[in-house]
Design a protein around this motif. Sequence first.
Motif, PDB file in Angstrom:
ATOM      1  N   ARG A 108      70.224  89.422 126.543  1.00 56.08           N
ATOM      2  CA  ARG A 108      69.984  89.307 127.978  1.00 56.08           C
ATOM      3  C   ARG A 108      68.499  89.523 128.286  1.00 56.08           C
ATOM      4  O   ARG A 108      67.797  90.181 127.545  1.00 56.08           O
ATOM      5  N   GLY A 109      68.084  88.981 129.430  1.00 53.15           N
ATOM      6  CA  GLY A 109      66.673  89.044 129.773  1.00 53.15           C
ATOM      7  C   GLY A 109      65.838  88.101 128.931  1.00 53.15           C
ATOM      8  O   GLY A 109      64.629  88.268 128.813  1.00 53.15           O
ATOM      9  N   ALA A 110      66.489  87.094 128.359  1.00 56.42           N
ATOM     10  CA  ALA A 110      65.806  86.114 127.499  1.00 56.42           C
ATOM     11  C   ALA A 110      66.027  84.726 128.084  1.00 56.42           C
ATOM     12  O   ALA A 110      67.161  84.285 128.221  1.00 56.42           O
ATOM     13  N   GLU A 111      64.951  84.056 128.441  1.00 60.03           N
ATOM     14  CA  GLU A 111      65.038  82.766 129.112  1.00 60.03           C
ATOM     15  C   GLU A 111      64.481  81.660 128.233  1.00 60.03           C
ATOM     16  O   GLU A 111      63.401  81.791 127.648  1.00 60.03           O
ATOM     17  N   VAL A 112      65.225  80.556 128.135  1.00 55.84           N
ATOM     18  CA  VAL A 112      64.746  79.387 127.404  1.00 55.84           C
ATOM     19  C   VAL A 112      63.666  78.690 128.229  1.00 55.84           C
ATOM     20  O   VAL A 112      63.876  78.364 129.399  1.00 55.84           O
ATOM     21  N   VAL A 113      62.504  78.464 127.608  1.00 56.86           N
ATOM     22  CA  VAL A 113      61.415  77.780 128.310  1.00 56.86           C
ATOM     23  C   VAL A 113      61.022  76.477 127.632  1.00 56.86           C
ATOM     24  O   VAL A 113      60.226  75.715 128.168  1.00 56.86           O
ATOM     25  N   GLY A 114      61.592  76.213 126.474  1.00 56.82           N
ATOM     26  CA  GLY A 114      61.286  74.966 125.784  1.00 56.82           C
ATOM     27  C   GLY A 114      61.990  74.910 124.448  1.00 56.82           C
ATOM     28  O   GLY A 114      62.580  75.886 123.990  1.00 56.82           O
ATOM     29  N   PHE A 115      61.927  73.744 123.824  1.00 54.84           N
ATOM     30  CA  PHE A 115      62.477  73.615 122.479  1.00 54.84           C
ATOM     31  C   PHE A 115      61.870  72.387 121.811  1.00 54.84           C
ATOM     32  O   PHE A 115      61.375  71.464 122.461  1.00 54.84           O
ATOM     33  N   ASP A 116      61.896  72.411 120.494  1.00 56.72           N
ATOM     34  CA  ASP A 116      61.394  71.307 119.679  1.00 56.72           C
ATOM     35  C   ASP A 116      62.545  70.740 118.863  1.00 56.72           C
ATOM     36  O   ASP A 116      63.281  71.491 118.208  1.00 56.72           O
ATOM     37  N   ARG A 117      62.702  69.438 118.912  1.00 52.95           N
ATOM     38  CA  ARG A 117      63.690  68.776 118.062  1.00 52.95           C
ATOM     39  C   ARG A 117      63.086  68.535 116.691  1.00 52.95           C
ATOM     40  O   ARG A 117      61.963  68.047 116.572  1.00 52.95           O
ATOM     41  N   GLU A 118      63.832  68.859 115.678  1.00 57.01           N
ATOM     42  CA  GLU A 118      63.392  68.664 114.307  1.00 57.01           C
ATOM     43  C   GLU A 118      64.469  67.924 113.540  1.00 57.01           C
ATOM     44  O   GLU A 118      65.560  67.681 114.050  1.00 57.01           O
ATOM     45  N   GLN A 119      64.181  67.578 112.299  1.00 58.58           N
ATOM     46  CA  GLN A 119      65.180  66.937 111.463  1.00 58.58           C
ATOM     47  C   GLN A 119      66.263  67.952 111.109  1.00 58.58           C
ATOM     48  O   GLN A 119      66.032  68.891 110.369  1.00 58.58           O
ATOM     49  N   GLY A 120      67.438  67.771 111.685  1.00 52.32           N
ATOM     50  CA  GLY A 120      68.558  68.647 111.372  1.00 52.32           C
ATOM     51  C   GLY A 120      68.493  70.018 112.009  1.00 52.32           C
ATOM     52  O   GLY A 120      69.249  70.920 111.614  1.00 52.32           O
ATOM     53  N   ALA A 121      67.633  70.234 113.020  1.00 52.68           N
ATOM     54  CA  ALA A 121      67.529  71.555 113.637  1.00 52.68           C
ATOM     55  C   ALA A 121      66.866  71.444 115.004  1.00 52.68           C
ATOM     56  O   ALA A 121      66.326  70.409 115.382  1.00 52.68           O
TER      57      ALA A 121
END
Length: 511
Positions: free
Chosen positions: A152-165
């Motif tokens: 808790r208290g953790a917010e998603v601000v971005g992500f990177d698409r990778e091969q298989g992850a």
Amino acid sequence: MDLDINTDVVIAGAGPVGLLLACELALAGAHALVVERRTEIDPTAKAGSVNAATARLLDRRGLLPQLAAAQEQALARIRSFAAARPGGTVPARLPRYAAHFGGVMLDPALIDERDPLLAGLGPAAEVLVVPQQAVEAILAARAAELGVEIRRGAEVVGFDREQGAVTVHLADGSRVRAGWLVGADGGRSTVRRLAGFAFPGTDPEITGHQAMVEMEGAEKLRPGWNATDTGVYVSGPMAGRILTVQFDGPPADRGAPVTAPELTDAVRRVTGEPVTVTAVHSATRFTDNARLADTYRLGRVLLAGDAAHVHSPFGGQGLNLGLGDAVNLGWKLAAVVRAAAGEELLDSYTAERRPIAAQVLDWTRAQIALMRPRPHERALRGVVAELLGTPDGATRIARDFSGAAQRVLPEGGGGHPLVGTVPPELEFADGTRLSEHCHGGGGLLLRLAPDAPHAPGRADRVRTVTATCPDRPDLAALLLRPDGFTAWAAGSSDAAGLAEALATWFGAPGA
């Protein structure tokens, strides 16, 4: 801080949908990290009940006693509110299908509970009045029992698409590397926006408020649903609860704090009574913005719950719809994580859940039309009220709002009428019920005849139970998916179609 953590699935959102999804993944042997920007359960008044489909799916996970206890607590508050009103009473046994359509209340006495889709729902059908916060608390406790990691208290601000992850970036600077990312982060989903999901739909035209407050003059308000010349309001069914709907456009700033003066103005405009809100315990604004993601999956990013579909709250379908998403997705995603199935299994997630959501959106739009305070809509409301005042009309609404009419496969497509449906709550000669054999998740092959077939090579995915069901001599065997829907059924010892159903939903033997 730059901590690289590896997990099978990151779930953004620790509301009921994200928590149930994490529990389903854990039951199926996959690890999920749930991240939630809030530090505590949201106290805002939201859904006040669950439907029969939701109660049954939670019964299949052994949570019916907790739901029943939460209902008793809610009923105590409702009885207290009713007792303070002249002539106010609450029946000792609630009707199973208490509902309204656009504020037009159904008469439970008109509903035909012998209808094939309503009969045989079991004890879960007795559970109805369970507020969303209670459901969330029950699922949070269950997640803790299963060892689900919730940050808790953790917010998603971005992500990177990778091969298989997917590498997920959190607001505190940490990163989490996962095989999959699921956005269960609500109607304004960050995951949906960043991933680029199309989200078409219809724009809002109402401003709604729902709040738990203290009021002066509350005794002037009529309990229940009330249509007025300026909108719709609901008082009760517990002390301090008020809901208003105004048809003068959406709010200018939906995210601003809801104040006592704003609520006072809304209540007075809609009710015409000199009511004053003196304190606000929790409050929210809502609209009839209705949108549906064109797909629930883009590569290794998926959506569930309000992140995939938003609509007005009328009919109380949002919570139920989202939990249905979670229980549909969980076992499929876990099977892919464990390499027990290919990624094509996930294609069935959108195919099965999106049409159900589309129907819910249309039903909520129809309810908005009935609520408009204009002469044409008021005339339409009278016609619909007459139709719902018939056994056929009331039963139709009960079937849809209860979730009992949901299918995941076309009718007749599986050879047996039960295929694609959640079967009746079968009771066995040893005193057990069907749901009691589903607590651990996984598939279930139910053998009701001595020569019924087996499911060789899949003991890790499909449990076999041999039982006797005196009330169903017409049923010899039943194959249930982990979400409770029937994958195959037979009225005799003929195993035709079983091998195909096992391969479709549970992969090859020994996988």
